[in-house]
Structures are given as C-alpha cells and as structure tokens.
Motif scaffolding. Structure first.
Motif, PDB file in Angstrom:
ATOM      1  N   THR A 107      -6.703  -0.326   0.044  1.00 55.34           N
ATOM      2  CA  THR A 107      -6.929  -1.762   0.006  1.00 55.34           C
ATOM      3  C   THR A 107      -8.362  -2.015   0.440  1.00 55.34           C
ATOM      4  O   THR A 107      -8.947  -1.246   1.209  1.00 55.34           O
ATOM      5  N   ASN A 133      -6.416   1.699   4.389  1.00 55.12           N
ATOM      6  CA  ASN A 133      -6.189   0.259   4.417  1.00 55.12           C
ATOM      7  C   ASN A 133      -7.431  -0.458   4.930  1.00 55.12           C
ATOM      8  O   ASN A 133      -7.750  -0.397   6.114  1.00 55.12           O
ATOM      9  N   LEU A 152       0.835  -1.207   0.000  1.00 58.45           N
ATOM     10  CA  LEU A 152       0.000   0.000   0.000  1.00 58.45           C
ATOM     11  C   LEU A 152       0.866   1.252   0.000  1.00 58.45           C
ATOM     12  O   LEU A 152       0.646   2.189  -0.789  1.00 58.45           O
ATOM     13  N   LEU A 163      -5.872  -3.958  -4.231  1.00 58.48           N
ATOM     14  CA  LEU A 163      -5.004  -2.813  -3.977  1.00 58.48           C
ATOM     15  C   LEU A 163      -5.154  -1.859  -5.154  1.00 58.48           C
ATOM     16  O   LEU A 163      -4.928  -2.242  -6.311  1.00 58.48           O
TER      17      LEU A 163
END
Length: 278
Positions: free
Chosen positions: A139, A110, A36, A272
């Motif tokens: 993500t 995330n 990430l 991602l």
C-alpha cells in the motif's frame, strides 16, 4: 560501498517523527491492512515478511491468520512496541535485509515504498527475499488524494505558509529529499503495475482504496503540529503566532467535514498493489 547519506537522513527523520507518527498515522494506515493481506493471500503456515512493520499491525493480523511472521523497521520505538505485542521484529532499514534469497512466502509493505529514499532498489530487495511463486502486496499514498489528506495543507496556506511546489503536504507521513530520477515512479494504479512488472512480478494488480478516517480535531492536530517546526523545507520555521493562525484555520476548515459520534470523517485515498514472483 553504498552511499548511506540519504538513508542516514531518512533514518534520523523517522526517529525524530516516530512518536508523532505512532500517535496519529498508525490508525490511519491500519485501515487497508486486511485488504493488503487478502491481496497477498496470507494464510496458515506461510512465512511472511512485514517490511516497515511499525508497531506490528499487519504482522499481528497475519499471525491471527496462522502465518509465521518476521517484521523489520527503521524505528526502534516501533520495534519495541511490536515485540511487546508478540511480533518477532528487528531493526533493519531497507534497502538491505539480513535474510537469505527466497526465504519468504509473502512480503508485505504497508505504506513503506513511498516513504523510502530508494523505492525501486528496495523493491528489488523485497523481491530477492521472496521465493518463486510467492506474493508481494503493497500500500502507498498515490497521486489522487482525498479531501481529508489536504486539510492541514490548506490550513497552512490559509494561515500564511505556502509549501514549495515539490514539498509533500504536512498531512502526508512522508519526509524525504527529492528522489533520484532512476528511483522515482508514477504513483497511480498504472504506475504501480509498471513498477511491479519492471521488478519481475507477474499476475499484478493495482487499485485505489478509499475510506473515511475517524479522528477528532485535537487528535489529528496533535500528531501533526510539531511537523511544522521540524520540516527542512522551511527556511524559517513558523513562529507561535503563525502556528496559532494555522490552528485557527485548521479548526475552521475541519467544520467542512461530516462528523459521527463526535469524530471527524476525513476522506482518504491510497493505492493497493500486488504481484506474484514466477
């Protein structure tokens, strides 16, 4: 005036599940963090917003790269832990953030966008606080799932509980009422490219990431069992006898997965995605 009913629901659900989430899913969700940060190009001197920072995993790794980081999250317990580990974190739920337009060089999220009741609106807010030329990286759990992501759902079905068709599996850290049609999006690489493009990002990229989550039978069950009693989708929560059946099926199905040094290896798949604001 903003209708906060769905947001209030979300806040209460996450606070309710916060400890279970920290005990089980935090390690799971930490796996793609380095990828990430790479996708966002995080490096020394950048000012980074870590949206949905949780215990600050992504924020701390960005700091180790020399970035200056602000973290925000809806979970007060996570904020306390993030601060304790040296992250400048505050309690501010999306889709409204207390930052100026164009304040950050990078925005990270995330496993956040798919855990929001207003993902498109929240993405627009993340875009607002990103400077021109800045990058965003996300993500999220996608439409394709690894076998490990279906373990508890299979155990529930084998133990006598069948989830409604539109109900996320108990294996997923996502507990939301159905999204409005104008907030929904396709959870595939192509869908993420479309989502980022519609939000005004260019140089977009989206791919799947896969990994084996290492855990134990007891550890993975411990972070999930209470969810069987808390989910609003169940008209009647499972009784202790039903839970015992589910646990027995869970242990039986766990034997299908390889082990290493006494740890289960549970295959997982996530998305991602990244883009630049021009």
């Amino acid at each position: 005036m903003t209708d906060t009913s769905a947001t209030d629901f979300l806040d209460s659900r996450w606070i309710m599940y916060a400890q279970q989430y920290r005990d089980s899913f935090v390690r799971l969700c930490a796996h793609p963090v380095d990828a990430l940060l790479d996708a966002a190009g995080v490096s020394e001197g950048m000012y980074v917003l870590d949206a949905g920072t949780g215990r600050g995993t992504a924020a701390r790794r960005a700091q180790r790269r020399g970035a200056r980081v602000r973290g925000v999250d809806v979970d007060p317990g996570g904020i306390v832990q993030a601060r304790g580990s040296g992250v400048n974190a505050t309690n501010h739920p999306l889709p409204e953030l207390p930052f100026a337009d164009g304040e950050f060089d990078v925005v990270l999220a995330n496993f956040v966008i798919d855990c929001l009741d207003r993902p498109r609106t929240s993405l627009a807010e993340l875009r607002r606080v990103l400077r021109p030329g800045g990058r965003i990286a996300l993500t999220l759990w996608g439409a394709r799932r690894g076998a490990g992501q279906d373990l508890l759902g299979r155990a529930c079905e084998a133990g006598g509980i069948v989830l409604p068709p539109d109900q996320p599996s108990p294996d997923e850290p996502r507990d939301l009422p159905p999204l409005d049609a104008d907030e929904e999006f396709d959870r595939t690489p192509a869908g993420m490219l479309e989502l980022l493009g519609e939000a005004g990002f260019t140089q977009t990229s989206a791919t799947e990431v896969t990994w084996n989550h290492e855990t134990t039978v007891g550890e993975w069950w411990g972070g999930l069992a209470d969810r069987l009693y808390l989910r609003p989708a169940y008209v009647t929560p499972p009784d202790r006898e039903t839970t015992a059946r589910i646990r027995a099926e869970y242990e039986r199905l766990s034997a299908e997965f390889p082990q290493r040094d006494g740890k289960l290896l549970l295959p997982h798949v996530a998305l991602l995605a990244s883009g630049r604001l021009t």
